[in-house]
Motif scaffolding. Structure first.
Motif, short mmCIF file in Angstrom:
data_model
loop_
_atom_site.label_atom_id
_atom_site.label_comp_id
_atom_site.label_asym_id
_atom_site.label_seq_id
_atom_site.Cartn_x
_atom_site.Cartn_y
_atom_site.Cartn_z
N GLY A 1 0.78 -1.25 0.07
CA GLY A 1 -0.11 -0.06 -0.15
C GLY A 1 0.69 1.36 -0.18
O GLY A 1 1.59 1.49 -0.96
N ARG A 2 0.74 2.08 1.00
CA ARG A 2 1.49 3.38 1.18
C ARG A 2 2.01 3.32 2.36
O ARG A 2 1.73 2.62 3.49
N ILE A 3 3.26 4.35 2.63
CA ILE A 3 3.69 4.62 3.91
C ILE A 3 3.33 6.01 4.24
O ILE A 3 3.45 6.97 3.41
N VAL A 4 2.84 6.42 5.48
CA VAL A 4 2.56 7.69 5.91
C VAL A 4 3.24 7.99 7.11
O VAL A 4 3.02 7.20 8.34
N PHE A 5 3.85 9.35 7.07
CA PHE A 5 4.41 9.71 8.24
C PHE A 5 4.06 11.19 8.73
O PHE A 5 3.82 11.75 7.84
N ASP A 6 3.53 11.17 9.81
CA ASP A 6 3.38 12.54 10.49
C ASP A 6 3.42 12.88 11.78
O ASP A 6 3.12 13.95 12.64
N GLY A 7 4.31 11.97 12.32
CA GLY A 7 4.74 12.33 13.77
C GLY A 7 6.17 12.92 13.98
O GLY A 7 6.86 13.50 12.94
N GLN A 8 7.09 12.33 14.66
CA GLN A 8 8.41 12.93 14.90
C GLN A 8 9.55 11.84 15.09
O GLN A 8 9.33 10.72 15.84
N VAL A 9 10.58 11.93 14.64
CA VAL A 9 11.67 11.06 14.86
C VAL A 9 12.92 11.64 15.30
O VAL A 9 13.52 12.60 14.53
N ASP B 1 4.33 -0.22 -3.46
CA ASP B 1 3.73 0.19 -4.39
C ASP B 1 2.79 1.34 -4.59
O ASP B 1 2.48 1.81 -5.66
N GLY B 2 2.57 2.00 -3.60
CA GLY B 2 1.79 3.38 -3.43
C GLY B 2 2.51 4.21 -3.29
O GLY B 2 3.57 4.47 -3.62
N ASP B 3 2.12 5.35 -2.46
CA ASP B 3 2.77 6.49 -1.97
C ASP B 3 3.68 6.34 -0.68
O ASP B 3 3.42 5.51 0.31
N VAL B 4 4.67 7.28 -0.78
CA VAL B 4 5.29 7.60 0.48
C VAL B 4 5.03 9.11 0.88
O VAL B 4 5.55 9.59 -0.04
N ARG C 1 12.30 2.12 -4.48
CA ARG C 1 11.24 2.01 -5.59
C ARG C 1 9.97 2.62 -5.06
O ARG C 1 9.36 2.02 -4.03
N VAL C 2 9.40 3.60 -5.52
CA VAL C 2 8.16 3.96 -4.98
C VAL C 2 7.26 4.03 -6.32
O VAL C 2 7.36 4.64 -7.22
N GLY C 3 6.16 3.29 -6.27
CA GLY C 3 5.28 3.07 -7.26
C GLY C 3 4.45 4.26 -7.83
O GLY C 3 4.11 4.44 -8.83
N HIS C 4 4.02 5.07 -6.82
CA HIS C 4 3.35 6.23 -7.07
C HIS C 4 4.38 7.51 -6.64
O HIS C 4 5.10 7.75 -7.23
N THR C 5 3.73 8.21 -5.67
CA THR C 5 4.36 9.45 -5.17
C THR C 5 5.16 9.59 -4.02
O THR C 5 4.70 8.88 -2.97
N LEU C 6 6.27 10.13 -3.78
CA LEU C 6 7.19 10.50 -2.91
C LEU C 6 6.83 11.70 -2.58
O LEU C 6 7.38 12.56 -3.52
N SER D 1 19.76 7.02 -6.58
CA SER D 1 19.21 5.66 -7.33
C SER D 1 17.86 5.23 -7.08
O SER D 1 17.45 4.27 -7.44
N LEU D 2 17.06 6.24 -6.57
CA LEU D 2 15.41 6.02 -6.32
C LEU D 2 14.98 5.97 -7.52
O LEU D 2 15.19 6.75 -8.57
N GLN D 3 13.65 5.12 -7.70
CA GLN D 3 12.87 5.21 -8.93
C GLN D 3 11.46 5.43 -8.31
O GLN D 3 10.78 4.78 -7.35
N ALA D 4 10.83 6.26 -8.94
CA ALA D 4 9.57 6.74 -8.30
C ALA D 4 8.55 7.46 -9.66
O ALA D 4 9.23 7.77 -10.59
N ASP D 5 7.38 7.19 -9.45
CA ASP D 5 6.48 7.74 -10.44
C ASP D 5 6.69 9.31 -10.29
O ASP D 5 6.63 9.97 -11.37
N VAL D 6 6.44 9.81 -9.28
CA VAL D 6 6.32 11.28 -8.96
C VAL D 6 7.26 11.59 -7.74
O VAL D 6 7.05 10.83 -6.68
N ILE D 7 7.95 12.40 -7.61
CA ILE D 7 8.57 13.19 -6.61
C ILE D 7 7.79 14.52 -6.41
O ILE D 7 8.10 15.20 -7.21
N GLU D 8 7.57 14.91 -5.22
CA GLU D 8 7.05 16.16 -4.60
C GLU D 8 7.89 16.68 -3.51
O GLU D 8 8.00 16.14 -2.51
N LEU D 9 8.71 17.63 -3.91
CA LEU D 9 9.44 18.57 -2.82
C LEU D 9 8.80 19.88 -2.60
O LEU D 9 9.15 20.74 -3.12
#
Length: 560
Positions: A271-279, A295-298, A316-321, A340-348
């Protein structure tokens, strides 16, 4: 208590409540459960069991419930075969149930074990209940469940453990829920579940672990959830999950916090990986996802903060990082390592710049979306490949400054990538500006002669992308020659023969400027004094201009 009273209650399956301090010898229970004709059910509540209760290697053909009891000695179910067992709310010094087999549930909810709860290699037909249990420690291990098999769900909500929980090679058909649990084994593994196989793993709603949560090689059939979890291992990894496989989403949301690094090397998330906390990470990168496959978003959302590096090397990120929001800016010199990352979309899309280097070396992406506010002071773009720049509001000047921030210096491929992206958008003039900027930047790697020639090509034909400049230079030089040869130096012009064409300053200037032009003026008239010096100057300028035009037209200047 007499065995007859207990036997009568067991015959009908009635619960016998001995709350108030009544004692029962463990041998009475062993004798009752050993009878040839089994009772309907043995249900005791609130008794104090004296002596060691050893039911090992027995077959118990009736439900057994010893709830809210206190056991003075150890309790053993080693290699026991039973229908269902409930020890809910009871207290032990030591409970051993390794290789236990039940066709129904095993209920250890709210138990208190002073030393060790051992259910290794047990097979539980339905659910295993550990919710609210209070577990002690033996050699830093509070619960040993190596190779356990649970046919239903494993309930461990609000469990408290002083020592490690070990579920290595466990198989849970349903979900594993340890939400709200508190596991403390500082400096070592708090929860070990490598090679775990489970439907959904829930470590949410205040789940707390002091020590490493170790999930390497685990197989999660649905979701892995750490929402509102608090993980702590300041000197190393708070979560270590190399080669984990999660069929659904992996979630670190709703107040998630980790004092230590998160490691998911070669993990696979369907699926996807979602972060909105603190590390917070001091010894290692905050997030290590080398070789990860999603396979999904990060998503690193608005609420995510960290003081460490985020690393997705060779991932490898199937959709959007996606990195979005002001709070996603890593502080304290952190970087994004996306080599060397491969992704469909990268958003900064941060509203503030990343404080450290953003590394996109050899990264491959279809669409790249960014904003100047998010750019790092240093960025690695060597070998970065993209098809489309989706934020067309960024000016060409800003894009060129983005390329100049590449820590590897001049890289022609970066300019070619940008020019190609502009051409795909139909912005031909922007692509030309990028190619001109590439050649101008190239001057830094040339020797002095090369730099001079580079400069001449720039001012004369724009490196072949502005050949119209040559025509402008020709007009200027012809006008200057006409003024000089027809004015101040007219008296220095001498006819080559008594009879010939009249002197024409414009035609003469063209004759000496353009090598391939012969208007007859250069043969009919020869200069002297100052006119001769200017004639040489114009001839040299003409050769330089002609060479530059030829180089531009033959595409020689477009080579790196």
């Amino acid at each position: 208590m007499e065995i007859d009273e207990l036997a009568e209650a067991a015959r009908t399956g009635r619960e016998l409540d001995l709350t108030g301090g009544a004692q029962l010898d463990a041998a009475v229970l062993v004798e009752l459960l050993s009878r040839e004709r089994p009772p309907r059910a043995v249900r005791l509540r609130g008794a104090r069991i004296t002596g060691e209760l050893d039911l090992g290697a027995m077959t118990i053909d009736c439900p057994l419930a010893l709830e809210d009891c206190v056991f003075d000695g150890a309790v053993r179910f080693t290699e026991t075969v039973a229908k269902s067992i409930s020890m809910r709310g009871s207290r032990f010094g030591y409970l051993r149930a390794d290789y236990l087999r039940t066709s129904g549930f095993l209920d250890l909810a709210r138990v208190e074990v002073a030393y060790l709860l051992n259910i290794g290699s047990a097979h539980v037909g339905h659910d295993l209940y550990l919710g609210g249990a209070r577990l002690g420690r033996t050699d830093k291990t509070a619960l040993l469940a190596l190779g356990i098999e649970v046919g239903g769900n494993l309930h461990a909500r609000d469990l408290k453990a002083e020592g490690a929980l070990v579920f290595t090679d466990a198989l849970v058909s349903g979900h594993f829920d340890c939400s709200g649990a508190d596991v403390r084994n500082p400096g070592d593994r708090a929860l070990t579940a490598d090679n775990l196989q489970v439907g959904t793993f829930m470590g949410a709603e205040g789940f707390s672990a002091q020590g490493v949560v170790f999930l390497s090689g685990a197989r999660i059939g649905a979701e892995l959830v750490f929402d509102d979890a608090q993980l702590s291992n300041p000197d190393g990894f708070a979560l270590s999950a190399d080669r984990i496989s999660v069929a659904g989403d992996l979630s670190f949301r709703n107040g998630f916090s980790a004092d230590g690094s998160l490691r998911l090397v070669q993990a696979h998330v369907g699926g996807r990986i979602v972060f909105d906390g603190q590390v917070r990470a001091e010894q290692h990168p905050a997030f290590v996802g080398d070789g990860i496959y999603v396979d999904g978003d990060v998503e690193f959302r608005r609420e995510f903060t960290t003081n460490g590096e985020i690393r997705l090397f060779d991932g490898r990120v199937g959709h959007t990082l996606r990195f979005a929001g002001t709070s996603t800016v890593p502080a304290g010199g952190a970087t994004l390592e996306l080599s060397s990352l491969q992704a469909d979309v990268i958003e900064l899309l941060n509203a503030e710049p990343f404080q450290g280097k953003v590394d996109l070396i050899r990264t491959r992406v279809r669409d790249f979306v960014d904003r100047p506010e998010s750019w790092s002071p240093a960025i690695g773009l060597l070998g970065f490949e993209y098809q489309t720049l989706r934020n067309d509001e960024v000016s060409v000047r800003q894009r060129l400054s983005w390329l100049r921030s590449d820590g590897f210096g001049y890289s022609p491929a970066g300019y070619d990538q940008l020019a190609a992206a502009y051409r795909r958008l139909g912005r031909v003039e922007a692509a030309r500006r990028v190619q001109v900027a590439k050649q101008w930047r190239r001057r830094r790697v040339l020797n002095p002669v090369g730099k001079l020639w580079n400069w001449l090509l720039y001012v004369t034909v724009g490196y072949g992308y502005r050949t119209w400049l040559a025509g402008l230079w020709l007009v200027v030089l012809v006008a200057l020659g006409t003024t000089l040869f027809g004015g101040a130096f007219r008296s220095d012009m001498r006819a080559s023969a008594p009879v010939g064409p009249a002197f024409q300053p414009v035609a003469y200037a063209l004759d000496v400027l353009v090598p391939i032009v012969d208007l007859g003026q250069k043969k009919a008239w020869y200069p002297q004094g100052g006119a001769q010096v200017w004639s040489w100057v114009f001839t040299g300028a003409g050769w330089v201009l002609t060479t530059a035009v030829v180089a531009g037209l033959t595409n020689a200047l477009k080579r790196d």
